[in-house]
Design a protein around this motif. Structure first.
Motif, PDB file in Angstrom:
ATOM      1  N   ASP A  41      46.733  43.249  37.748  1.00  0.00           N
ATOM      2  CA  ASP A  41      45.523  43.277  36.921  1.00  0.00           C
ATOM      3  C   ASP A  41      45.533  42.282  35.764  1.00  0.00           C
ATOM      4  O   ASP A  41      44.485  41.862  35.305  1.00  0.00           O
ATOM      5  CB  ASP A  41      45.318  44.681  36.356  1.00  0.00           C
ATOM      6  CG  ASP A  41      44.950  45.683  37.449  1.00  0.00           C
ATOM      7  OD1 ASP A  41      44.392  45.239  38.472  1.00  0.00           O
ATOM      8  OD2 ASP A  41      45.229  46.880  37.275  1.00  0.00           O
ATOM      9  N   ALA A  42      46.707  41.920  35.283  1.00  0.00           N
ATOM     10  CA  ALA A  42      46.793  41.089  34.080  1.00  0.00           C
ATOM     11  C   ALA A  42      46.135  39.718  34.259  1.00  0.00           C
ATOM     12  O   ALA A  42      45.520  39.199  33.336  1.00  0.00           O
ATOM     13  CB  ALA A  42      48.249  40.905  33.663  1.00  0.00           C
ATOM     14  N   GLU A  43      46.250  39.139  35.421  1.00  0.00           N
ATOM     15  CA  GLU A  43      45.732  37.784  35.632  1.00  0.00           C
ATOM     16  C   GLU A  43      44.437  37.752  36.435  1.00  0.00           C
ATOM     17  O   GLU A  43      43.857  36.694  36.641  1.00  0.00           O
ATOM     18  CB  GLU A  43      46.786  36.947  36.355  1.00  0.00           C
ATOM     19  CG  GLU A  43      48.053  36.762  35.575  1.00  0.00           C
ATOM     20  CD  GLU A  43      49.069  35.972  36.351  1.00  0.00           C
ATOM     21  OE1 GLU A  43      48.772  34.814  36.686  1.00  0.00           O
ATOM     22  OE2 GLU A  43      50.131  36.529  36.637  1.00  0.00           O
ATOM     23  N   THR A  44      43.981  38.891  36.881  1.00  0.00           N
ATOM     24  CA  THR A  44      42.830  38.953  37.776  1.00  0.00           C
ATOM     25  C   THR A  44      41.596  38.299  37.183  1.00  0.00           C
ATOM     26  O   THR A  44      40.956  37.466  37.839  1.00  0.00           O
ATOM     27  CB  THR A  44      42.537  40.420  38.146  1.00  0.00           C
ATOM     28  OG1 THR A  44      43.686  40.945  38.813  1.00  0.00           O
ATOM     29  CG2 THR A  44      41.340  40.540  39.046  1.00  0.00           C
ATOM     30  N   ASP A  45      41.237  38.656  35.969  1.00  0.00           N
ATOM     31  CA  ASP A  45      40.007  38.106  35.370  1.00  0.00           C
ATOM     32  C   ASP A  45      40.080  36.592  35.207  1.00  0.00           C
ATOM     33  O   ASP A  45      39.091  35.894  35.427  1.00  0.00           O
ATOM     34  CB  ASP A  45      39.722  38.769  34.026  1.00  0.00           C
ATOM     35  CG  ASP A  45      39.240  40.210  34.188  1.00  0.00           C
ATOM     36  OD1 ASP A  45      38.674  40.524  35.248  1.00  0.00           O
ATOM     37  OD2 ASP A  45      39.442  41.005  33.255  1.00  0.00           O
ATOM     38  N   ASP A  46      41.246  36.076  34.826  1.00  0.00           N
ATOM     39  CA  ASP A  46      41.398  34.626  34.685  1.00  0.00           C
ATOM     40  C   ASP A  46      41.201  33.925  36.029  1.00  0.00           C
ATOM     41  O   ASP A  46      40.570  32.870  36.102  1.00  0.00           O
ATOM     42  CB  ASP A  46      42.779  34.277  34.132  1.00  0.00           C
ATOM     43  CG  ASP A  46      42.933  34.677  32.678  1.00  0.00           C
ATOM     44  OD1 ASP A  46      41.901  34.850  31.995  1.00  0.00           O
ATOM     45  OD2 ASP A  46      44.081  34.826  32.238  1.00  0.00           O
ATOM     46  N   LEU A  47      41.749  34.506  37.089  1.00  0.00           N
ATOM     47  CA  LEU A  47      41.631  33.888  38.406  1.00  0.00           C
ATOM     48  C   LEU A  47      40.197  33.959  38.921  1.00  0.00           C
ATOM     49  O   LEU A  47      39.700  32.999  39.522  1.00  0.00           O
ATOM     50  CB  LEU A  47      42.599  34.547  39.386  1.00  0.00           C
ATOM     51  CG  LEU A  47      44.080  34.333  39.061  1.00  0.00           C
ATOM     52  CD1 LEU A  47      44.959  35.180  39.970  1.00  0.00           C
ATOM     53  CD2 LEU A  47      44.459  32.877  39.172  1.00  0.00           C
TER      54      LEU A  47
END
Length: 180
Positions: A41-47
């Motif tokens: 979840d930590a990088e999902t929005d950035d990707l």
């Protein structure tokens, strides 16, 4: 004529923004699930944001016929780019701060008292220095002066300043050791 071109460009931009907003609403949740399964979840929005940025840039150049296929191909390429970047930077060797298993070292009253004692010993050791050595040491350590500037201020050679500071450091270390 110019007003009509501005109006047409404005309408085109608004149309692109509406399409992008519709794609975000429609494909955003699926992309989030796609990335969450692969990176967490930590990088999902950035990707997801990276996919839509690439999609927006590509859409300006040519129209996209099959948005589903194109979007997930871009998502796959974003993951590949992220993986390559992490490999190049040694990303697998880095550990996030919020998942460290070691407890944070908080300042306990004991540590504060020990620090205060060390500080007091250091001040006593500096004050016990001979006046010229103390002056040279204070100029160098507390006023960030160079050896050359200290020499000019004290009216001595640069080598004499170097020797005074060396003797001051040795004496401070000895005094702090015996005071402990």
């Amino acid at each position: 004529m110019i007003e009509r071109l501005d109006h047409d460009a404005s309408n085109e931009r608004a149309s692109q923004e509406r399409d992008l907003a519709a794609w975000l609403a429609h494909y955003g949740p699926a992309l989030r699930r796609y990335f969450a399964r692969r990176v967490g979840d930590a990088e999902t929005d950035d990707l997801v944001q990276e996919v839509f940025l690439r999609l927006h840039a590509a859409r300006r150049e040519t129209p996209i016929d099959n948005v589903d296929r194109y979007m997930f191909a871009v998502a796959r390429n974003v993951l590949i780019s992220r993986h390559r970047s992490n490999q190049a930077r040694g990303g697998e060797y880095h550990q996030r701060l919020d998942v460290l298993t070691e407890p944070v070292d908080h300042l306990s009253p004991e540590r504060v008292a020990i620090g205060n004692e060390e500080y007091a010993r250091a001040v006593r050791a500096i004050l016990a220095l001979p006046p010229r050595a103390r002056a040279a040491f204070q100029f160098h350590r507390f006023e960030n002066m160079t050896y050359q500037a200290i020499a000019a201020r004290m009216g001595i050679s640069r080598e004499s300043v170097k020797e005074l500071i060396h003797r001051a450091l040795v004496r401070i270390a000895e005094d702090m050791e015996t005071d402990a």
